[in-house]
Design an enzyme around this catalytic site. Structure first.
Site, mmCIF file in Angstrom:
data_model
loop_
_atom_site.group_PDB
_atom_site.id
_atom_site.type_symbol
_atom_site.label_atom_id
_atom_site.label_comp_id
_atom_site.label_asym_id
_atom_site.label_seq_id
_atom_site.Cartn_x
_atom_site.Cartn_y
_atom_site.Cartn_z
ATOM 1 C CG MET A 1 -1.756 1.238 1.379
ATOM 2 S SD MET A 1 -2.843 1.492 -0.022
ATOM 3 C CE MET A 1 -3.802 -0.004 0.042
ATOM 4 C CB CYS A 2 2.080 3.465 -2.135
ATOM 5 S SG CYS A 2 3.188 2.055 -2.308
ATOM 6 N N GLY A 3 0.868 5.809 -0.705
ATOM 7 C CA GLY A 3 0.103 7.040 -0.768
ATOM 8 C C GLY A 3 0.574 7.896 -1.922
ATOM 9 C CG ASN B 1 -1.794 2.814 -3.553
ATOM 10 O OD1 ASN B 1 -1.347 1.860 -2.926
ATOM 11 N ND2 ASN B 1 -2.985 3.345 -3.298
#
Length: 518
Positions: free
Chosen positions: A1-3, A97
């Site tokens: 998971m990324c932003g 993401n």
């Protein structure tokens, strides 16, 4: 998971032309006090939300010539570790993401996109259409001045945008809180923003909408369809389990959002099947995350909620079926005062969703994914336990694919066909955007085996509609293929009622569609 956070300043006049070229990296240490040349209030207010989604790494990039700032954060799940944002061949700047499952990927999926960018010759739309998985992205073409952004077909990862029609200023972000006039991106739309003309093209899509077949069949053929569904679901779970990099899967449990009901129990059983037959590494713990709320209106405590009682029974059945797999039931109890403390944060996170129903669902997922609870040991001692898994599995999507909602019960075949088509194509807005915002805020990634592209395609186009009344085919699979016994007959219960996160106060006459009040 990324932003993901991107800020394009629009028309650069004298008052906005104070950017400088800069790149800053933060290895698990971003404190929020860094001052950059992009001093825009909205941009800097959103950064803490982005940091929460990716606890392993953050970076800031500013390009003065193009008037764009990027902030990215990373939860690292695949090796080699890949920093973002990435400049590719001095032509593209990439933020990604999500998780990809294309068969040709052998390592990091972000690096896979980099390899596609190096050979795409400006055809970013065709590149995005090749991606298989759950994802959101921004890709800036430095040569053409186009910003591409969007979500996968189903919309498993949240993404929204805001455009100032006067200046052409653009924001793109995974989450924003209650600020600005942001619009959630539609699932499957490949948005293209032309920085030269300040125009947005939202006509290109990854694929056409799903259309549920209206074919019917006699029930004696149901076993054949059930076997094919099992195989498709098994492969979906397999690639989502085995694509977790070994350094994580060996040292960190796999977590499952667990109400004890049919959908999540099928996912747990399939994970167990995969671990039995496909995985050769050290022992893996499965954490079943079950949430229950203290509800002043009903006078009930967390251990008395319907989902808690069901989860305890379902957990015992699954333990008996898979005695060689280490499974623990994590009982996440939410006292009313803790609910009140966290409520404003969840209201902020889910914006622009603003209804009581959205809050009651989202806050249940927030606490469940946070995973601060208790585990009862073999001596019947209840000890504090905090979730360790950073990959969570969810059974979301089964109701939309197999007719699980109560409102479907009395519909004709024709009506059910129309309704299921609408449900699966709207799940990005109805559920996923909201759920991703609250779950990812806890620094974890959620995976949805029922929403795999092949599972959806088989389910909507190959399974006769007559087997999708009250999830008939999934119940048959649970009972006959997975031996889940009583679990196979459990009725649908929405999480907000099973966990008792809805109608928390004496003012219990609120409707789910009511706008949240402070």
């Amino acid at each position: 998971m990324c932003g993901i956070l991107l800020h394009y300043l629009g028309s650069l006049d004298g008052s906005r032309n104070d950017l400088i070229d800069e790149v800053h990296e933060y290895d698990e240490s971003y404190s929020g006090d860094r001052v950059c040349s992009d001093g825009d209030g909205t941009f800097n207010e959103i950064i803490p939300y982005i940091v929460s989604r990716g606890p392993n790494y953050s970076s800031l990039r500013v390009n003065r010539e193009h008037g764009i700032s990027w902030f990215s954060s990373i939860l690292s799940l695949r090796q080699p570790f890949t920093r973002q944002s990435i400049v590719v061949d001095e032509r593209y700047v990439l933020q990604f993401n999500g998780e990809l499952y294309n068969s040709e990927i052998s390592g990091n999926d972000t690096q896979y996109i980099v390899s596609l960018l190096k050979s795409c010759d400006g055809d970013v739309v065709s590149l995005v259409r090749k991606l298989d998985g759950g994802f959101a992205y921004t890709i800036y073409d430095l040569k053409e001045g186009n910003i591409y952004f969007g979500r996968d077909t189903i919309g498993k990862r949240s993404l929204c945008y805001s455009i100032d029609e006067n200046s052409g200023e653009l924001f793109i972000s995974s989450v924003t809180g209650t600020r600005g006039t942001f619009v959630d991106c539609l699932g499957g739309v490949i948005y293209t923003y032309d920085t030269k003309t300040h125009t947005l093209d939202d006509t290109k899509v990854i694929r056409d909408k799903y259309v549920v077949t209206d074919m019917t069949d006699e029930l004696e053929n149901e076993s054949q369809y059930m076997e094919l569904l099992y195989g498709t679901l098994y492969e979906s779970v397999k690639k989502r389990v085995l694509s977790i990099h070994p350094t994580h899967i060996e040292n960190s449990p796999i977590s499952i959002l667990f109400s004890g009901g049919l959908d999540c129990s099928v996912i747990v059983a399939l994970i167990c099947e995969v671990l039995k037959t496909e995985y050769k590494g050290p022992n893996i713990v499965l954490e079943l995350l079950n949430v229950g709320f203290e509800n002043p209106r009903t006078g009930k405590m967390p251990h008395e909620t319907p989902d808690r009682l069901l989860a305890v029974n379902s957990y015992k059945i699954i333990q008996e079926l898979y005695p060689d797999i280490d499974i623990c039931l994590v009982e996440v109890d939410v006292p009313y005062d803790e609910y009140l403390r966290v409520r404003p944060k969840v209201v902020d996170l889910i914006y622009p969703k603003q209804t009581e129903m959205d809050l009651s669902i989202a806050i249940a997922f927030y606490f469940a994914s946070r995973g601060h609870g208790f585990v009862t040991n073999s001596d019947n001692e209840r000890n504090k336990y905090n979730r360790n898994g950073i990959v969570l599995f969810s059974g979301l999507g089964a109701d939309e694919l197999y007719g699980g909602y109560h409102s479907f019960a009395n519909k004709s075949i024709e009506e059910l066909t129309v309704e299921l088509t609408r449900q699966i194509n709207n799940i990005h807005d109805r559920n996923l955007n909201r759920d991703d915002k609250v779950i990812a805020d806890n620094g974890v990634e959620v995976r949805y085996p029922f929403l795999d592209e092949e599972v959806i395609q088989y389910s909507v186009s190959q399974i006769p509609i007559s087997y999708k009344v009250n999830k008939g085919i999934l119940r048959k699979l649970a009972l006959e293929k997975l031996q889940l016994r009583d679990i196979a007959q459990e009725p649908k219960r929405a999480i907000q009622f099973g966990a008792r996160s809805a109608k928390m106060t004496k003012d219990g006459n609120k409707n789910g569609t009511d706008v949240i009040k402070a």
